[in-house]
Write a protein that holds these residues in place. Structure first.
Motif, PDB file in Angstrom:
ATOM      1  N   ASP A  88       0.936  -1.239  -0.058  1.00  0.00           N
ATOM      2  CA  ASP A  88       0.073   0.082  -0.104  1.00  0.00           C
ATOM      3  C   ASP A  88       0.943   1.041   0.005  1.00  0.00           C
ATOM      4  O   ASP A  88       1.666   1.420   1.135  1.00  0.00           O
ATOM      5  N   GLU A  89       0.923   2.032  -1.011  1.00  0.00           N
ATOM      6  CA  GLU A  89       1.739   3.146  -1.185  1.00  0.00           C
ATOM      7  C   GLU A  89       1.266   4.194  -0.204  1.00  0.00           C
ATOM      8  O   GLU A  89       2.331   4.821   0.341  1.00  0.00           O
ATOM      9  N   PHE A  90       0.157   4.216   0.249  1.00  0.00           N
ATOM     10  CA  PHE A  90      -0.071   5.584   1.120  1.00  0.00           C
ATOM     11  C   PHE A  90       0.420   5.061   2.407  1.00  0.00           C
ATOM     12  O   PHE A  90       0.884   6.096   3.102  1.00  0.00           O
ATOM     13  N   VAL A  91       0.119   3.722   2.989  1.00  0.00           N
ATOM     14  CA  VAL A  91       0.704   3.287   3.992  1.00  0.00           C
ATOM     15  C   VAL A  91       2.334   3.485   4.212  1.00  0.00           C
ATOM     16  O   VAL A  91       2.865   3.772   5.078  1.00  0.00           O
ATOM     17  N   ALA A  92       3.067   3.053   3.031  1.00  0.00           N
ATOM     18  CA  ALA A  92       4.313   3.343   2.964  1.00  0.00           C
ATOM     19  C   ALA A  92       4.894   4.654   3.157  1.00  0.00           C
ATOM     20  O   ALA A  92       5.915   4.692   3.730  1.00  0.00           O
ATOM     21  N   ALA A  93       3.850   5.657   2.616  1.00  0.00           N
ATOM     22  CA  ALA A  93       4.471   6.938   2.595  1.00  0.00           C
ATOM     23  C   ALA A  93       4.314   7.357   3.816  1.00  0.00           C
ATOM     24  O   ALA A  93       5.452   8.212   4.258  1.00  0.00           O
ATOM     25  N   THR A  94       3.557   7.077   4.693  1.00  0.00           N
ATOM     26  CA  THR A  94       3.341   7.509   6.191  1.00  0.00           C
ATOM     27  C   THR A  94       4.626   7.024   6.752  1.00  0.00           C
ATOM     28  O   THR A  94       5.385   7.642   7.763  1.00  0.00           O
ATOM     29  N   ARG A 120       8.482  19.783  10.104  1.00  0.00           N
ATOM     30  CA  ARG A 120       7.491  20.125   8.732  1.00  0.00           C
ATOM     31  C   ARG A 120       8.545  19.549   7.573  1.00  0.00           C
ATOM     32  O   ARG A 120       7.860  19.464   6.390  1.00  0.00           O
ATOM     33  N   ASP A 121       9.660  19.125   7.814  1.00  0.00           N
ATOM     34  CA  ASP A 121      10.328  18.551   6.668  1.00  0.00           C
ATOM     35  C   ASP A 121       9.543  17.193   6.244  1.00  0.00           C
ATOM     36  O   ASP A 121       9.513  16.753   4.924  1.00  0.00           O
ATOM     37  N   ASP A 122       9.359  16.545   7.545  1.00  0.00           N
ATOM     38  CA  ASP A 122       8.749  15.080   7.032  1.00  0.00           C
ATOM     39  C   ASP A 122       7.526  15.530   6.620  1.00  0.00           C
ATOM     40  O   ASP A 122       7.064  14.631   5.720  1.00  0.00           O
ATOM     41  N   LEU A 123       6.755  16.457   6.956  1.00  0.00           N
ATOM     42  CA  LEU A 123       5.386  16.749   6.440  1.00  0.00           C
ATOM     43  C   LEU A 123       5.415  16.982   4.838  1.00  0.00           C
ATOM     44  O   LEU A 123       4.732  16.468   3.970  1.00  0.00           O
ATOM     45  N   LEU A 124       6.466  17.714   4.665  1.00  0.00           N
ATOM     46  CA  LEU A 124       6.798  18.154   3.071  1.00  0.00           C
ATOM     47  C   LEU A 124       7.012  16.826   2.363  1.00  0.00           C
ATOM     48  O   LEU A 124       6.704  16.404   1.020  1.00  0.00           O
ATOM     49  N   ALA A 125       7.769  16.173   3.027  1.00  0.00           N
ATOM     50  CA  ALA A 125       8.421  14.817   2.231  1.00  0.00           C
ATOM     51  C   ALA A 125       7.183  13.950   2.125  1.00  0.00           C
ATOM     52  O   ALA A 125       7.095  13.273   1.064  1.00  0.00           O
ATOM     53  N   PHE A 126       6.216  13.871   3.014  1.00  0.00           N
ATOM     54  CA  PHE A 126       5.016  12.939   2.829  1.00  0.00           C
ATOM     55  C   PHE A 126       4.131  13.636   1.771  1.00  0.00           C
ATOM     56  O   PHE A 126       3.605  12.698   0.732  1.00  0.00           O
ATOM     57  N   HIS A 127       4.055  15.105   1.531  1.00  0.00           N
ATOM     58  CA  HIS A 127       3.417  15.557   0.580  1.00  0.00           C
ATOM     59  C   HIS A 127       3.799  15.430  -0.842  1.00  0.00           C
ATOM     60  O   HIS A 127       3.021  14.870  -1.691  1.00  0.00           O
ATOM     61  N   ASP A 128       5.205  15.453  -0.859  1.00  0.00           N
ATOM     62  CA  ASP A 128       5.776  15.064  -2.356  1.00  0.00           C
ATOM     63  C   ASP A 128       5.799  13.814  -2.504  1.00  0.00           C
ATOM     64  O   ASP A 128       5.505  13.548  -3.604  1.00  0.00           O
TER      65      ASP A 128
END
Length: 215
Positions: A88-94, A120-128
């Motif tokens: 699951d790519e969404f689960v992997a991204a988290t 915030r860097d981790d949040l931006l990495a998740f978004h990207d």
């Protein structure tokens, strides 16, 4: 400083959402998992009268290896799902961006998640990462938490594991949703060992909360 992201995402945007998306009239809510003991997105609660219909649909899904009832009452049940969560790519991204799933639920529409990131860097990495994977979601709210760092406690890893499992399984609910025997089976230890471990964990938490010296 920690950052908390609240988001909404359609069930068909991620694999777990598609698995849990059935025509049954139920509400699905993720349960917190014990880090290192259970994989993410494996334990969840289902509330509603059509749980049997939900079970049937989930078991028929081609990505599901198994579904087990952990505990249940007249109004809800907790399930343990066997599936390839790493696909699951969404689960992997988290996981890749150090996100902690504080809450996740769906009630016949979009999933709503509350994710906490170390900064915030981790949040931006998740978004990207989600953007690169083509995963679309709506941002509902972003908050900074200056005081979200975990308090230092004297819990051992085993005590924390037992305490979180008992909490997730409803051991502290009234009435209880599970027993010491069931918890022992999950942890691979005896009923007496679970009882002793929980008592020590609760005592340590109380000492930490009231700033008392260790016994």
């Amino acid at each position: 400083m920690c950052v908390v992201l609240s988001l909404s995402i359609a069930p068909d945007e991620f694999q777990f959402g598609r698995i849990a998306s059935t025509d049954a009239d139920v509400r699905v809510q993720l349960a917190n998992v014990v880090p290192g003991y259970q994989a993410p997105f494996t334990l969840f609660w289902v509330h509603g009268d059509e749980r049997e219909r939900f079970e049937t649909r989930v078991r028929e899904h081609d990505q599901v290896d198994g579904l087990r009832t952990v505990c249940e009452s007249d109004e809800s049940a907790q399930y343990s799902l066997q599936w390839d969560h790493q696909a699951d790519e969404f689960v992997a991204a988290t996981a890749e961006t150090n996100a902690v799933v504080l809450d996740g639920s769906v009630d016949g529409g979009e999933w709503r998640f509350v994710l906490r990131f170390p900064d915030r860097d981790d949040l931006l990495a998740f978004h990207d990462r989600c953007r690169d994977l083509g995963i679309d979601f709506d941002v509902d709210q972003i908050e900074s938490e200056a005081g979200c760092a975990h308090r230092t406690t004297s819990l051992t890893d085993e005590q924390r594991e037992a305490l979180l499992l008992a909490l997730d399984a409803g051991y502290f609910d009234i009435p209880k949703q599970t027993t010491l025997t069931d918890l022992g089976d999950e942890l691979g230890i005896s009923q007496q060992a679970v009882s002793q471990r929980l008592n020590r964990a609760i005592r340590n938490c109380l000492h930490d909360y009231f700033h008392l010296p260790s016994a």
